[in-house]
Design a protein around this motif. Structure first.
Motif, PDB file in Angstrom:
ATOM      1  N   SER H  14       0.827  -1.197   0.000  1.00 38.26           N
ATOM      2  CA  SER H  14       0.000   0.000   0.000  1.00 38.26           C
ATOM      3  C   SER H  14       0.866   1.254   0.000  1.00 38.26           C
ATOM      4  CB  SER H  14      -0.918  -0.025   1.226  1.00 38.26           C
ATOM      5  OG  SER H  14      -1.676   1.147   1.282  1.00 38.26           O
ATOM      6  N   ALA H  15       1.903   1.262   0.836  1.00 36.38           N
ATOM      7  CA  ALA H  15       2.805   2.418   0.888  1.00 36.38           C
ATOM      8  C   ALA H  15       3.523   2.587  -0.442  1.00 36.38           C
ATOM      9  CB  ALA H  15       3.822   2.234   2.014  1.00 36.38           C
ATOM     10  N   LYS H  16       3.939   1.498  -1.050  1.00 34.02           N
ATOM     11  CA  LYS H  16       4.641   1.557  -2.326  1.00 34.02           C
ATOM     12  C   LYS H  16       3.782   2.240  -3.400  1.00 34.02           C
ATOM     13  CE  LYS H  16       6.990  -1.322  -5.730  1.00 34.02           C
ATOM     14  NZ  LYS H  16       6.307  -0.812  -6.915  1.00 34.02           N
ATOM     15  N   VAL H  17       2.503   1.861  -3.482  1.00 39.50           N
ATOM     16  CA  VAL H  17       1.615   2.458  -4.487  1.00 39.50           C
ATOM     17  C   VAL H  17       1.418   3.939  -4.203  1.00 39.50           C
ATOM     18  CG1 VAL H  17      -0.715   2.464  -5.439  1.00 39.50           C
ATOM     19  CG2 VAL H  17       0.433   0.284  -4.980  1.00 39.50           C
ATOM     20  N   THR H  18       1.137   4.280  -2.953  1.00 41.04           N
ATOM     21  CA  THR H  18       0.844   5.676  -2.628  1.00 41.04           C
ATOM     22  C   THR H  18       2.081   6.558  -2.750  1.00 41.04           C
ATOM     23  OG1 THR H  18      -0.414   4.593  -0.872  1.00 41.04           O
ATOM     24  CG2 THR H  18      -0.649   6.973  -1.062  1.00 41.04           C
ATOM     25  N   LYS H  19       3.232   6.055  -2.282  1.00 41.66           N
ATOM     26  CA  LYS H  19       4.435   6.887  -2.296  1.00 41.66           C
ATOM     27  C   LYS H  19       5.266   6.715  -3.559  1.00 41.66           C
ATOM     28  CE  LYS H  19       4.761   6.711   2.706  1.00 41.66           C
ATOM     29  NZ  LYS H  19       5.590   6.794   3.878  1.00 41.66           N
ATOM     30  N   GLY H  20       4.925   5.753  -4.388  1.00 43.11           N
ATOM     31  CA  GLY H  20       5.679   5.570  -5.619  1.00 43.11           C
ATOM     32  C   GLY H  20       7.118   5.115  -5.408  1.00 43.11           C
ATOM     33  N   ILE H  21       7.337   4.279  -4.395  1.00 44.91           N
ATOM     34  CA  ILE H  21       8.682   3.744  -4.139  1.00 44.91           C
ATOM     35  C   ILE H  21       8.955   2.596  -5.118  1.00 44.91           C
ATOM     36  CG2 ILE H  21      10.178   2.664  -2.397  1.00 44.91           C
ATOM     37  CD1 ILE H  21       8.102   3.821  -0.296  1.00 44.91           C
ATOM     38  N   LYS H  22      10.203   2.449  -5.578  1.00 44.68           N
ATOM     39  CA  LYS H  22      10.562   1.332  -6.447  1.00 44.68           C
ATOM     40  C   LYS H  22      11.256   0.254  -5.614  1.00 44.68           C
ATOM     41  CE  LYS H  22      11.110   3.460 -10.987  1.00 44.68           C
ATOM     42  NZ  LYS H  22      10.277   2.496 -11.721  1.00 44.68           N
ATOM     43  N   TRP H  23      11.099  -1.005  -6.052  1.00 48.40           N
ATOM     44  CA  TRP H  23      11.761  -2.107  -5.338  1.00 48.40           C
ATOM     45  C   TRP H  23      13.282  -1.918  -5.349  1.00 48.40           C
ATOM     46  CZ3 TRP H  23       8.285  -4.384  -2.605  1.00 48.40           C
ATOM     47  CH2 TRP H  23       7.009  -4.640  -3.106  1.00 48.40           C
ATOM     48  N   SER H  24      13.794  -1.415  -6.473  1.00 47.05           N
ATOM     49  CA  SER H  24      15.245  -1.286  -6.561  1.00 47.05           C
ATOM     50  C   SER H  24      15.757  -0.210  -5.592  1.00 47.05           C
ATOM     51  CB  SER H  24      15.648  -0.957  -8.000  1.00 47.05           C
ATOM     52  OG  SER H  24      14.854   0.085  -8.502  1.00 47.05           O
ATOM     53  N   GLN H  25      14.954   0.811  -5.314  1.00 43.38           N
ATOM     54  CA  GLN H  25      15.338   1.820  -4.306  1.00 43.38           C
ATOM     55  C   GLN H  25      15.468   1.176  -2.939  1.00 43.38           C
ATOM     56  OE1 GLN H  25      12.065   4.701  -5.675  1.00 43.38           O
ATOM     57  NE2 GLN H  25      12.965   5.699  -3.850  1.00 43.38           N
ATOM     58  N   ALA H  26      14.498   0.326  -2.626  1.00 49.98           N
ATOM     59  CA  ALA H  26      14.536  -0.350  -1.321  1.00 49.98           C
ATOM     60  C   ALA H  26      15.782  -1.209  -1.225  1.00 49.98           C
ATOM     61  CB  ALA H  26      13.269  -1.189  -1.139  1.00 49.98           C
ATOM     62  N   ALA H  27      16.112  -1.892  -2.341  1.00 52.37           N
ATOM     63  CA  ALA H  27      17.302  -2.746  -2.344  1.00 52.37           C
ATOM     64  C   ALA H  27      18.555  -1.916  -2.104  1.00 52.37           C
ATOM     65  CB  ALA H  27      17.391  -3.503  -3.670  1.00 52.37           C
TER      66      ALA H  27
END
Lengths: 149, 149, 149, 149, 149, 149, 149, 149, 149, 149
Positions: H14-27
């Protein structure tokens, strides 16, 4: 709003745990066997009005729940086709291991037909035994012959 | 070459139909109950040597088949997880409708544990009844308590 | 060596195709309804001796096959839990779509219980209709009430 | 916010239990058969606007629920592929035991094709019988021939 | 002795591989579409007598096999409920991904009812395309409205 | 907090029923086919930003829901492996009855490979017919050949 | 008479065990990768005529078997939906544990679409490692975007 | 109260969709590969404390959620035994079509044993290609030999 | 209102994560093995009153939850028939690969019967090993012979 | 022609019954444990050449069968996902009831990872006990930690 008999069963089970009621007490309260009464309280049988009201008082149910106890439920008390609980599984295993035997011996004695699961009663008793007490269960079902026509 | 107990069961069933042998005759021949003997002949139990030889004569089996009767079989007599035969299904239905009840009442009487399906016996009888004869079945299983450790 | 009723059913179907016998002819030969007779020839019912012998002659069966026709079979005529054949599937669909309705209306009229599938008969008829003929099926089953005890 | 026809069905069943409405009353209210009306109220059929409004008043539904009654639902009323409820199971058993028979006799009379489950009606009646009343069900479906092309 | 339509299908497929017959040749031989003819040869449709005899000659079948081609078969050509073959799976996937869409759009246009799979035809064509040829399939089924009664 | 595309689909369906929006209106609003648009609104496709915003206005969705419409969803619109809804089941039946035929004819024309369900389009049209209108569906998928390497 | 590609696969496997042929030898014989060749010999791919004849000689196959090698097979090499063999299960487990990850990362990089399993190749290599050699597998599939229309 | 890792996964998605975070950023934030990090964020791996805290800040999680990220989860990311999503299904199809091949070739090279799915890594890359970019995936797993004892 | 033991298990797991309690601490608190105690805390065993109260304090449970800990639960801790979690799956795999072996060797030593899963204990220990530590598990179950009668 | 390891297993079992060979004898003959040897003879392990030849002599196998014993088999010894044999089922039940416990305690001691079923051994012993002898089984598997990367 109650939308399903299962919700009433949950209320009954919850009350049973909190109030420490025994199934046999409930059976005595309505003057029926403990087997049939428990099946009904677990959502498998319909009660008549006086039975439902007596049980409603015992378990502290709302009027709406008491009304639901009088409705014929969608039956079936197992969450999976093959039960996972060891006690119930042993019964499934008996049907699996002895199923062919039961079929053959009933047909040998009665011919084609079935042992009814509707015109049916069950009685569960403890049989003391020095090597370890036994559970004795008597199942009694009317034989229904297949008819040719 | 016999590679599977099921092949022996097929020989027995085929001989039974052609020779018109009754399960109860086979039981008498080895001095055991008709329930246990039938289960064994249907491939669910192992016989000892004298029993196997007596049954081998009765059903006209080969020596190889008689040897197989003494081997503990892979048990389970139903072709599907939910049986399709109406007589056997009624037993599955009893487990489905009364499963929760059986569990609750055995626990209420005995505490946590199971009714054994191994230290177990079954007796099937006809009970005459003017409204239609009944099938009466007595199941007796040792109660085995769960142990804490 | 016949080891299974299904083998007899295969012989009957094979003879039916080669000899062009109709199910209704077989029914007439033994003086029973076409529904019950066909069910029996497809391995779902047991015949008595005279019926089996008459059918054995009609389909050209061996004595062993005739003996098997008199044995109560393991019932169930569908190869999968959900049938794939469109004609049979439509019946499964009726149970699926109307199952709740059938349950509710029978309970509204009769109370808790079932419509027997054993003390049961079926009659299939063509009903001419200018918009396309209809299949009319009458199912008749005894109502069996659940008993309290 | 209603997001699913099943929620409307729950409201209807809940109102039925609390208010003691009969399915046949609802059918009369909209001038349709009790079979079709019950199927609709259980979420299997779509009602037109006047029907939905009449039923909405009878069961005390919100406007949103009344709107949903007019939407074609995702059909299928059984929670499992093989039903566990004994009454509904008997119907599944009929399809299982008589499925091949139904197929053979319809093909013998009509050729290749199906009995429609869409251009279809059902009528459930009580037939008094001194040996125990019977449930009589008439199913009527248009025959649809497979076409070659 | 042939006991099952599947055996005839195996003979046809075996002859096809050895003799190098094309499905479209078989269709031409009996003057029907390649789609319907192939379905029939794969055991899903019944042929009339002249068609069966023509096909019998083409594939070198016995008289018994030709008789079986005229019998309405038990339909269903997939070995598992969810197909494993990638080409057939893609069709199952289309039903899975677009199933709701198909349902919604047909209801939006026609109201409650179904698209018949019996009064139905299918036409498969190659559509040349510079980016890679396409498979174009036209499905045509009569709309059958649900009737209220 | 929205945690799943299915929640957005429920909002859309709920708004559609209450506001009486048609799928074809939504398709026009974004200038795409009704088939692709409906699939997307039912949670099977991802929309781009302008499309999602237009649809968000039409159905009255929150910003969060609009963001979710742009996320590639976990696809699959059927609640069970074999669909229970009669309209969708007919499509599954077509795959079941004609699956082998489709496979054989595509291979006969194209060799080994599949018809893509990704580079794919679908067009559903009503075809007026005096004997009853027909649903005509054109499926078009790129042929993808298996490569050897 | 060969009626099924699986019979040819059995012949190949049997010859392989008796003659001690390696999969890589077969691949060299036809000048293709060991991955694609093995898949074909296990009944998942179709060979062209020269390849089939070369393989026929290597494995000592009949002409009929060689003809079958050129027919597109019904694909799928696992006997159950969830594989029981530990080596193959580990791959199923990878799909189960990493399935969501694969989906998310491909969509993050490419947008909506799939990695083709048809325009696809696989390369299996041993990578020496002092802590224990590793199996390295490279999968390469064309990305196919979903199209809107 | 969080009672299940799946609830934390929902918060992250849910946070990813709302904030537009990418998986690669998290990595990148935790200095690990995008494959392993995404698997962990989707509830398949356990993070250590600093990783969990970094990710907690990035996605705006509560302390309780951060604690849950450090607990080994019950693994398995697919809602059904056979996945319905087309992208994930292609991987299942690869296991199905190539499963036997993978097994044979690993055994040919290494003998009896498995390719580990625990001592395992995965790398997903885009490979530009004028005919359409490709998804390249390298799987690397330690070979574990079966031991005799 | 607690209506199900699973709700108590969720409370316990939630408290464990937040408070950082170890299973072995809980076992020590009630003076039982860590295996039996953990099984009980995960909803598979019933505790007596003093045990339940001690655990209730440790995990901060309500009185109602403490009452539920003393009720015999419906057992079975896996969400699917074949477990998806890799650690638990390995155990299922052992049963799958070694099941026949276990059966044969127990029968060779003891004759027909079973190893009890009720009169049963389990002990899990770490065994240091320079090539990588090992998990050593001792299972001990009473042998129960099948009785003939 | 042998086409499947299962055929070799059948030969071994058939020879075992007719010749009265014990599994432990076979194990001694090749100098390996009875557990591993039995698993191999039941088709779950591959033997090396001298082992296969020794076993071939003991059981009187053909050269072809001896060759097959050296091939890595497709593993999995249970005919159904949930075993029906009571002895084997008890093991499945242990996984079902104690699965969560095993997982929790191994993670508490070792962190994330699994207990290997490949680098694994099993030892089955009889433990005399005045209250009834016990079956004691020691399972030993290397712990394999999940790696982050």
């Amino acid at each position: 709003m109650i939308t399903d008999r299962a919700q009433v069963t949950e209320m009954i089970i919850s009350a049973k745990v909190t109030k420490g009621i025994k199934w046999s007490q409930a059976a005595e309260a309505i003057g029926k066997s403990k087997e049939w009464t428990t099946a009904g309280l677990l959502g498998q049988m319909a009660f008549d009005k006086p039975q439902a009201e007596t049980l409603g008082k015992l378990f502290g149910l709302t009027d709406e729940a008491v009304a639901w106890l009088q409705i014929v439920p969608y039956k079936g008390s197992l969450p999976t086709a093959v039960p996972t609980d060891p006690l119930i599984y042993r019964w499934y295993e008996i049907v699996n291991v002895y199923g062919g035997t039961i079929k053959e011996l009933i047909h040998e004695e009665f011919g084609d037909g079935i042992m009814s699961a509707i015109d049916f009663s069950m009685d569960i008793q403890r049989q003391p035994d020095p090597k370890g007490d036994r559970v004795n269960v008597v199942l009694s079902g009317k034989f229904l012959p297949y008819k040719s026509y």
